[in-house]
Design a protein around this motif. Structure first.
Motif, PDB file in Angstrom:
ATOM      1  N   ARG A 100       0.851  -1.193   0.000  1.00  0.00           N
ATOM      2  CA  ARG A 100       0.000   0.000   0.000  1.00  0.00           C
ATOM      3  C   ARG A 100       0.884   1.240   0.000  1.00  0.00           C
ATOM      4  NH1 ARG A 100      -2.876  -4.560  -0.513  1.00  0.00           N
ATOM      5  NH2 ARG A 100      -5.082  -4.288   0.030  1.00  0.00           N
ATOM      6  N   VAL A 101       0.620   2.143  -0.934  1.00  0.00           N
ATOM      7  CA  VAL A 101       1.335   3.416  -1.011  1.00  0.00           C
ATOM      8  C   VAL A 101       0.308   4.536  -0.895  1.00  0.00           C
ATOM      9  CG1 VAL A 101       2.809   4.907  -2.406  1.00  0.00           C
ATOM     10  CG2 VAL A 101       3.134   2.417  -2.472  1.00  0.00           C
ATOM     11  N   ALA A 102       0.421   5.342   0.153  1.00  0.00           N
ATOM     12  CA  ALA A 102      -0.511   6.451   0.370  1.00  0.00           C
ATOM     13  C   ALA A 102      -0.008   7.691  -0.359  1.00  0.00           C
ATOM     14  CB  ALA A 102      -0.654   6.727   1.863  1.00  0.00           C
ATOM     15  N   GLU A 138      -3.102   9.838   9.785  1.00  0.00           N
ATOM     16  CA  GLU A 138      -2.413   8.744  10.479  1.00  0.00           C
ATOM     17  C   GLU A 138      -3.271   7.486  10.546  1.00  0.00           C
ATOM     18  OE1 GLU A 138      -0.278   7.729  14.790  1.00  0.00           O
ATOM     19  OE2 GLU A 138      -1.237   9.674  14.451  1.00  0.00           O
ATOM     20  N   MET A 139      -4.567   7.657  10.873  1.00  0.00           N
ATOM     21  CA  MET A 139      -5.444   6.493  10.998  1.00  0.00           C
ATOM     22  C   MET A 139      -5.478   5.689   9.714  1.00  0.00           C
ATOM     23  SD  MET A 139      -8.865   5.793   9.904  1.00  0.00           S
ATOM     24  CE  MET A 139      -8.973   4.024   9.691  1.00  0.00           C
ATOM     25  N   ARG A 140      -5.619   6.361   8.580  1.00  0.00           N
ATOM     26  CA  ARG A 140      -5.721   5.675   7.296  1.00  0.00           C
ATOM     27  C   ARG A 140      -4.395   5.056   6.871  1.00  0.00           C
ATOM     28  NH1 ARG A 140      -9.439   9.260   8.076  1.00  0.00           N
ATOM     29  NH2 ARG A 140     -11.490   9.131   7.031  1.00  0.00           N
ATOM     30  N   ALA A 141      -3.316   5.793   7.061  1.00  0.00           N
ATOM     31  CA  ALA A 141      -2.007   5.274   6.655  1.00  0.00           C
ATOM     32  C   ALA A 141      -1.621   4.050   7.483  1.00  0.00           C
ATOM     33  CB  ALA A 141      -0.952   6.370   6.794  1.00  0.00           C
ATOM     34  N   ARG A 142      -1.912   4.108   8.769  1.00  0.00           N
ATOM     35  CA  ARG A 142      -1.563   2.975   9.635  1.00  0.00           C
ATOM     36  C   ARG A 142      -2.480   1.779   9.368  1.00  0.00           C
ATOM     37  NH1 ARG A 142       2.371   4.030  13.013  1.00  0.00           N
ATOM     38  NH2 ARG A 142       2.660   6.087  13.967  1.00  0.00           N
ATOM     39  N   ASP A 143      -3.773   2.032   9.206  1.00  0.00           N
ATOM     40  CA  ASP A 143      -4.693   0.931   8.967  1.00  0.00           C
ATOM     41  C   ASP A 143      -4.352   0.213   7.666  1.00  0.00           C
ATOM     42  OD1 ASP A 143      -7.451  -0.360   9.739  1.00  0.00           O
ATOM     43  OD2 ASP A 143      -7.602   0.114   7.609  1.00  0.00           O
ATOM     44  N   ALA A 144      -3.948   0.975   6.669  1.00  0.00           N
ATOM     45  CA  ALA A 144      -3.597   0.380   5.375  1.00  0.00           C
ATOM     46  C   ALA A 144      -2.225  -0.295   5.394  1.00  0.00           C
ATOM     47  CB  ALA A 144      -3.619   1.447   4.287  1.00  0.00           C
ATOM     48  N   GLU A 152       3.343  16.448  -0.645  1.00  0.00           N
ATOM     49  CA  GLU A 152       3.846  17.723  -1.141  1.00  0.00           C
ATOM     50  C   GLU A 152       4.291  18.579   0.046  1.00  0.00           C
ATOM     51  OE1 GLU A 152       0.430  18.922  -3.302  1.00  0.00           O
ATOM     52  OE2 GLU A 152      -0.658  19.654  -1.551  1.00  0.00           O
ATOM     53  N   PRO A 153       5.076  19.637  -0.192  1.00  0.00           N
ATOM     54  CA  PRO A 153       5.651  20.395   0.924  1.00  0.00           C
ATOM     55  C   PRO A 153       4.626  20.873   1.956  1.00  0.00           C
ATOM     56  CG  PRO A 153       6.709  21.029  -1.117  1.00  0.00           C
ATOM     57  CD  PRO A 153       5.597  20.102  -1.502  1.00  0.00           C
ATOM     58  N   GLY A 154       3.488  21.392   1.501  1.00  0.00           N
ATOM     59  CA  GLY A 154       2.505  21.928   2.440  1.00  0.00           C
ATOM     60  C   GLY A 154       1.777  20.881   3.252  1.00  0.00           C
ATOM     61  N   GLN A 155       1.924  19.615   2.887  1.00  0.00           N
ATOM     62  CA  GLN A 155       1.239  18.518   3.579  1.00  0.00           C
ATOM     63  C   GLN A 155       2.199  17.611   4.346  1.00  0.00           C
ATOM     64  OE1 GLN A 155      -2.148  17.855   3.628  1.00  0.00           O
ATOM     65  NE2 GLN A 155      -2.588  19.710   2.462  1.00  0.00           N
ATOM     66  N   ARG A 156       3.489  17.791   4.165  1.00  0.00           N
ATOM     67  CA  ARG A 156       4.462  16.839   4.713  1.00  0.00           C
ATOM     68  C   ARG A 156       4.359  16.700   6.232  1.00  0.00           C
ATOM     69  NH1 ARG A 156      10.318  14.909   2.972  1.00  0.00           N
ATOM     70  NH2 ARG A 156      10.688  13.595   4.796  1.00  0.00           N
ATOM     71  N   HIS A 157       4.050  17.779   6.938  1.00  0.00           N
ATOM     72  CA  HIS A 157       4.023  17.714   8.403  1.00  0.00           C
ATOM     73  C   HIS A 157       3.025  16.679   8.917  1.00  0.00           C
ATOM     74  CE1 HIS A 157       0.735  20.471   7.382  1.00  0.00           C
ATOM     75  NE2 HIS A 157       0.213  20.186   8.570  1.00  0.00           N
ATOM     76  N   LYS A 158       1.989  16.374   8.116  1.00  0.00           N
ATOM     77  CA  LYS A 158       1.001  15.392   8.538  1.00  0.00           C
ATOM     78  C   LYS A 158       1.533  13.963   8.433  1.00  0.00           C
ATOM     79  CE  LYS A 158      -2.730  18.334   6.766  1.00  0.00           C
ATOM     80  NZ  LYS A 158      -3.856  18.434   5.788  1.00  0.00           N
ATOM     81  N   GLU A 160       4.815  13.192   9.034  1.00  0.00           N
ATOM     82  CA  GLU A 160       6.006  13.035   9.859  1.00  0.00           C
ATOM     83  C   GLU A 160       5.688  12.261  11.135  1.00  0.00           C
ATOM     84  OE1 GLU A 160       8.842  13.628   8.886  1.00  0.00           O
ATOM     85  OE2 GLU A 160       8.847  15.270   7.450  1.00  0.00           O
ATOM     86  N   GLY A 161       6.668  11.554  11.638  1.00  0.00           N
ATOM     87  CA  GLY A 161       6.552  10.881  12.924  1.00  0.00           C
ATOM     88  C   GLY A 161       5.711   9.626  12.922  1.00  0.00           C
ATOM     89  N   LEU A 162       5.367   9.108  11.746  1.00  0.00           N
ATOM     90  CA  LEU A 162       4.527   7.910  11.669  1.00  0.00           C
ATOM     91  C   LEU A 162       5.345   6.636  11.487  1.00  0.00           C
ATOM     92  CD1 LEU A 162       1.626   9.177   9.338  1.00  0.00           C
ATOM     93  CD2 LEU A 162       1.838   9.333  11.830  1.00  0.00           C
ATOM     94  N   GLY A 163       6.645   6.795  11.317  1.00  0.00           N
ATOM     95  CA  GLY A 163       7.482   5.627  11.080  1.00  0.00           C
ATOM     96  C   GLY A 163       7.302   5.050   9.684  1.00  0.00           C
ATOM     97  N   ILE A 164       6.778   5.875   8.768  1.00  0.00           N
ATOM     98  CA  ILE A 164       6.538   5.451   7.385  1.00  0.00           C
ATOM     99  C   ILE A 164       7.424   6.290   6.470  1.00  0.00           C
ATOM    100  CG2 ILE A 164       4.810   5.205   5.546  1.00  0.00           C
ATOM    101  CD1 ILE A 164       2.676   5.056   7.751  1.00  0.00           C
ATOM    102  N   ASP A 165       8.045   5.656   5.509  1.00  0.00           N
ATOM    103  CA  ASP A 165       8.904   6.355   4.551  1.00  0.00           C
ATOM    104  C   ASP A 165       8.100   7.434   3.828  1.00  0.00           C
ATOM    105  OD1 ASP A 165      11.146   6.949   3.081  1.00  0.00           O
ATOM    106  OD2 ASP A 165      10.889   5.315   1.646  1.00  0.00           O
TER     107      ASP A 165
END
Length: 540
Positions: A100-102, A138-144, A152-158, A160-165
């Motif tokens: 899965r690639v978000a 986070e909920m969707r990325a982790r569940d998947a 993109e740059p304006g969204q990157r902060h969301k 960060e810190g999830l342990g996902i590349d």
């Protein structure tokens, strides 16, 4: 005839009534549906090939438009080349078939390139809506179990810190998309393999994951062809956000599947800008949520170059829009009905072979490939008689899946209440309290869960109430803890909590502080009372 002892007595709620499906009486349409099913159910189906590689390199895949209505084109040749290079880079990074690639980005050039790269590898695309706050992402990325987030740059902060590349658009992305290696051959996943994992709004709990198989492309083509009637001569614009089902299925996948360019507007919505894009680019086939049409109406829009086709999805059209549109836009706006789980399934079809004068208030008739009906009060889809139906259940959620089908598995329950007459369907209400605000499906449970975190809140109930512009707005009814005051500062604080933890599109526009919530003797909140426009006045 004597009923077998183990069979329960049938009630009115159990009785299935199939509606007429006009497409079944047209041999060429039936043959087309059969052919679509055959092609896209192929166990050797190559998704990147059917969505990109088979088209002439010089043809336009997407038209990218900025806030000044400057337009640049992304050709199929560019899309093929850059997605092959990006795919090779992602594969070298460890992304494999089935992963899965978000993707968390707006309607920019890198979006379709990323999607095609993901599908070349045989991986699965997980859309993340850019208006979501960090916790929703986070909920969707982790569940998947996403192995990578492309953003993109304006969204990157969301991300960060999830342990996902994380891969960000810009220098790094451009280097990968222009690398020396080309990913060849494409991974042919076949019609049954998932290519998208998209999440529902989460009306009664956490959002549910819908796995969209490659064979769903056949259903998307049916809607592009019969529902929207997109022609080679059209300038097509589906204005919906690809972070949600309608914009993804019919603004990205659908246009690619039929080789017709779609416009991707890289700017926030305004009625003025929408009108400029339509006029300056000569749009002839337009699809959007009712909110867009209401905003155009409120802005006094009157197009100089009329539309050939206009379609609406996301929530029922109101009579003021249908009466305004023909003169202001040059054609009527036709209502359509669908869900994340299926795409569009009931339509006021634009294609000449199925076109008829829409009945007032009707959503239309079954899209070719589907047979619809009712079971009791609920609008349903026939599993056996709908050859293009692709939803079989939620990902890793058997209990939730069972809730969507009748006990014998023969009908899918949309959860919406309505009726049908001579093949036409009429929407009555939602059975699950989902809020349809500005085309977005919002689950009250998510918003209530956030507001309830505040120390001053004892109880909260969230409903959708009518709004002239948005169709519905989110409103919250809050019972405060002893000693707490319902101040304007508290209202702003609760609204900001929802903005931060869920998304700006879902915050409650109005918050009412009440002494108690209306409940049944068993303690269930009577939401139908809260939806009444005069409820607050009644309680005072």
């Amino acid at each position: 005839m004597k009923r077998e002892p183990h069979q329960p007595e049938r009630t009115e709620e159990d009785i299935a009534l199939a509606a007429d499906a006009p497409w079944l009486s047209i041999p060429e349409v039936v043959a087309h549906v059969d052919e679509l099913k055959r092609i896209y159910s192929d166990p050797l189906l190559d998704v990147a090939s059917v969505l990109c590689d088979r088209y002439p390199a010089e043809n336009t895949a997407f038209v990218l438009v900025d806030s000044d209505v400057n337009a640049t084109r992304l050709s199929y040749g560019q899309l093929q080349d850059e997605s092959k290079r990006l795919a090779a880079s992602l594969h070298a990074r460890g992304v494999r078939a089935g992963d899965r690639v978000a993707v968390l980005m707006g309607k920019r050039r890198e979006l379709p390139i990323s999607l095609l790269a993901i599908w070349r590898i045989g991986a699965v695309y997980v859309p993340l809506f850019t208006a979501f706050a960090g916790p929703a992402v986070e909920m969707r990325a982790r569940d998947a179990k996403a192995v990578l987030i492309i953003t993109e740059p304006g969204q990157r902060h969301k991300a960060e810190g999830l342990g996902i590349d994380v891969l960000e658009t810009g220098t790094d992305f451009d280097a990968l998309a222009s690398g020396e290696s080309l990913f060849e051959p494409n991974v042919a996943v076949g019609g049954e393999a998932p290519i998208i994992q998209i999440y529902t709004s989460g009306t009664t709990g956490t959002p549910k994951a819908v796995g969209v198989p490659a064979r769903a492309i056949a259903s998307f083509i049916s809607y592009m062809h019969y529902g929207l009637d997109v022609l080679e001569s059209d300038v097509h614009w589906n204005a919906a956000d690809p972070g949600w089902a309608y914009g993804l299925y019919f603004g990205i996948v659908g246009p690619l599947a039929i080789g017709r360019a779609n416009i991707l507007l890289q700017a926030g919505f305004s009625a003025e800008l929408t009108e400029k894009v339509i006029e300056q680019l000569g749009v002839t086939n337009f699809a959007a949520a009712p909110t867009v049409y209401r905003s155009l109406k409120a802005n006094g829009t009157s197009l100089k170059s009329p539309l050939r086709r206009a379609s609406s999805a996301g929530e029922p059209l109101t009579p003021d829009v249908t009466s305004w549109a023909p003169e202001a836009l040059g054609c009527a706006v036709r209502d359509q009905f669908g869900q994340t789980e299926h795409g569009m399934v009931i339509v006021n079809a634009w294609h000449p072979v199925l076109q008829s004068e829409p009945k007032p208030g009707a959503m239309g008739q079954a899209l070719p490939g589907y047979v619809a009906g009712t079971v009791g009060r609920h609008i349903t889809l026939s599993v056996k008689e709908s050859p293009l139906m692709w939803f079989t259940g939620y990902v890793d959620a058997p209990d939730k899946t069972r809730e969507r089908f009748t006990p014998d598995g023969s009908w899918y329950d949309t959860g919406d209440v309505g009726r049908h007459n001579d093949g036409d369907f009429f929407f009555a209400s939602r059975d699950d309290d989902v809020i349809l605000a500005a085309g977005y499906r919002i689950g009250p449970f998510d918003i209530e869960s956030i507001i309830a975190q505040h120390a001053d809140v004892a109880e909260v109930a969230v409903v959708g109430r009518p709004d002239e512009l948005r169709g519905e707005v989110v409103e919250a009814f809050v019972v405060l803890t002893d000693g707490s005051a319902g101040t304007d500062e508290l209202r702003v604080s609760l609204q900001q909590m929802v903005r931060n933890q869920y998304g700006a599109h879902a915050y409650p526009r109005r918050i009412h502080f009440v002494g108690e919530l209306p409940k049944t003797p068993s303690g269930k909140v009577q939401r139908f009372l809260l939806r009444r426009p005069d409820y607050v006045q009644i309680t005072r």
